[in-house]
Write a protein that holds these residues in place. Structure first.
Motif, mmCIF file in Angstrom:
data_model
loop_
_atom_site.group_PDB
_atom_site.id
_atom_site.type_symbol
_atom_site.label_atom_id
_atom_site.label_comp_id
_atom_site.label_asym_id
_atom_site.label_seq_id
_atom_site.Cartn_x
_atom_site.Cartn_y
_atom_site.Cartn_z
ATOM 1 N N UNK A 85 34.427 19.049 33.880
ATOM 2 C CA UNK A 85 33.690 20.296 33.727
ATOM 3 C C UNK A 85 32.205 20.128 34.032
ATOM 4 N N UNK A 86 31.627 21.187 34.571
ATOM 5 C CA UNK A 86 30.221 21.188 34.972
ATOM 6 C C UNK A 86 29.450 22.218 34.145
ATOM 7 N N UNK A 87 28.157 21.991 33.930
ATOM 8 C CA UNK A 87 27.370 22.954 33.130
ATOM 9 C C UNK A 87 27.420 24.377 33.689
ATOM 10 N N UNK A 88 27.482 24.506 35.014
ATOM 11 C CA UNK A 88 27.507 25.843 35.610
ATOM 12 C C UNK A 88 28.824 26.565 35.376
ATOM 13 N N UNK A 89 29.790 25.890 34.768
ATOM 14 C CA UNK A 89 31.064 26.532 34.440
ATOM 15 C C UNK A 89 31.071 27.092 33.020
ATOM 16 N N UNK A 90 29.939 27.066 32.390
ATOM 17 C CA UNK A 90 29.792 27.735 31.098
ATOM 18 C C UNK A 90 29.998 29.221 31.293
ATOM 19 N N UNK A 91 30.955 29.774 30.544
ATOM 20 C CA UNK A 91 31.325 31.176 30.721
ATOM 21 C C UNK A 91 32.333 31.570 29.666
ATOM 22 N N UNK A 92 32.612 32.858 29.626
ATOM 23 C CA UNK A 92 33.750 33.341 28.858
ATOM 24 C C UNK A 92 34.940 33.372 29.794
ATOM 25 N N UNK A 93 36.018 32.752 29.371
ATOM 26 C CA UNK A 93 37.217 32.659 30.183
ATOM 27 C C UNK A 93 38.254 33.657 29.667
ATOM 28 N N UNK A 94 38.807 34.397 30.605
ATOM 29 C CA UNK A 94 39.768 35.446 30.281
ATOM 30 C C UNK A 94 41.106 35.190 30.957
ATOM 31 N N UNK A 95 42.142 35.623 30.289
ATOM 32 C CA UNK A 95 43.487 35.596 30.837
ATOM 33 C C UNK A 95 43.840 37.019 31.256
ATOM 34 N N UNK A 96 44.518 37.138 32.394
ATOM 35 C CA UNK A 96 44.934 38.450 32.864
ATOM 36 C C UNK A 96 46.380 38.417 33.319
ATOM 37 N N UNK A 97 47.036 39.573 33.264
ATOM 38 C CA UNK A 97 48.442 39.652 33.645
ATOM 39 C C UNK A 97 48.730 40.975 34.343
ATOM 40 N N UNK A 98 49.634 40.903 35.315
ATOM 41 C CA UNK A 98 50.070 42.119 36.014
ATOM 42 C C UNK A 98 51.400 41.818 36.687
ATOM 43 N N UNK A 99 52.184 42.861 36.923
ATOM 44 C CA UNK A 99 53.430 42.662 37.673
ATOM 45 C C UNK A 99 53.121 42.459 39.156
ATOM 46 N N UNK A 100 51.940 42.890 39.564
ATOM 47 C CA UNK A 100 51.525 42.760 40.953
ATOM 48 C C UNK A 100 50.647 41.533 41.146
ATOM 49 N N UNK A 101 51.087 40.627 42.008
ATOM 50 C CA UNK A 101 50.262 39.475 42.314
ATOM 51 C C UNK A 101 48.965 39.872 42.993
ATOM 52 N N UNK A 102 49.006 40.956 43.775
ATOM 53 C CA UNK A 102 47.807 41.401 44.479
ATOM 54 C C UNK A 102 46.715 41.809 43.496
ATOM 55 N N UNK A 103 47.103 42.503 42.446
ATOM 56 C CA UNK A 103 46.121 42.916 41.445
ATOM 57 C C UNK A 103 45.504 41.703 40.754
ATOM 58 N N UNK A 104 46.314 40.713 40.502
ATOM 59 C CA UNK A 104 45.769 39.504 39.870
ATOM 60 C C UNK A 104 44.801 38.808 40.825
ATOM 61 N N UNK A 105 45.186 38.689 42.079
ATOM 62 C CA UNK A 105 44.315 38.048 43.072
ATOM 63 C C UNK A 105 43.016 38.820 43.262
ATOM 64 N N UNK A 106 43.099 40.128 43.147
ATOM 65 C CA UNK A 106 41.903 40.967 43.300
ATOM 66 C C UNK A 106 41.005 40.917 42.075
ATOM 67 N N UNK A 107 41.538 40.373 40.977
ATOM 68 C CA UNK A 107 40.774 40.352 39.747
ATOM 69 C C UNK A 107 40.862 41.636 38.959
#
Length: 122
Positions: A85-107
């Protein structure tokens, strides 16, 4: 009711490792596309890793070779193993789910967890 609950965040020194967990309820992760995202203060949310159909995985270029996304269908949980891990990776990490892979890839997955904080010190 769909729910995603992240855990495993914390503080670590640069070069260290953490494993994040995303426990899902209300739907089977085996039938959904799942992703991990992160948002640092003052920055836009970005995709870190996704696990799609047939367990195909994709990663942001910045984390390739260091992060691994996986899921345990029996535990209905998705993981993100983060190494070097790097200092610039300090962040809030979120989990996401969708039936569509495209929506997940799009964020833009339909479902989000509340996030878990990761702080990497130098």
């Amino acid at each position: 009711q769909v729910q995603l609950v992240e855990s495993g965040g914390g503080s670590v020194q640069a070069g260290g490792s953490l494993r994040l967990s995303c426990a899902a309820s209300g739907f089977p992760v085996s039938e959904y596309r799942m992703g991990w995202f992160r948002q640092a203060p003052g920055k836009e949310r970005e995709m870190v890793a996704c696990i799609l159909i047939d367990s195909f995985t994709t990663y942001a270029d910045s984390v390739k070779g260091r992060f691994t996304i996986s899921k345990d269908n029996a535990k209905n949980t998705v993981y993100l193993q983060m190494n070097s891990l790097k200092p610039e990776e300090t962040a809030t990490y979120y989990c996401g789910a969708d039936v569509s892979g495209l929506e997940v890839l799009r964020g833009t997955p339909s479902y989000w967890g509340q996030g878990t904080q990761v702080t990497v010190s130098s």
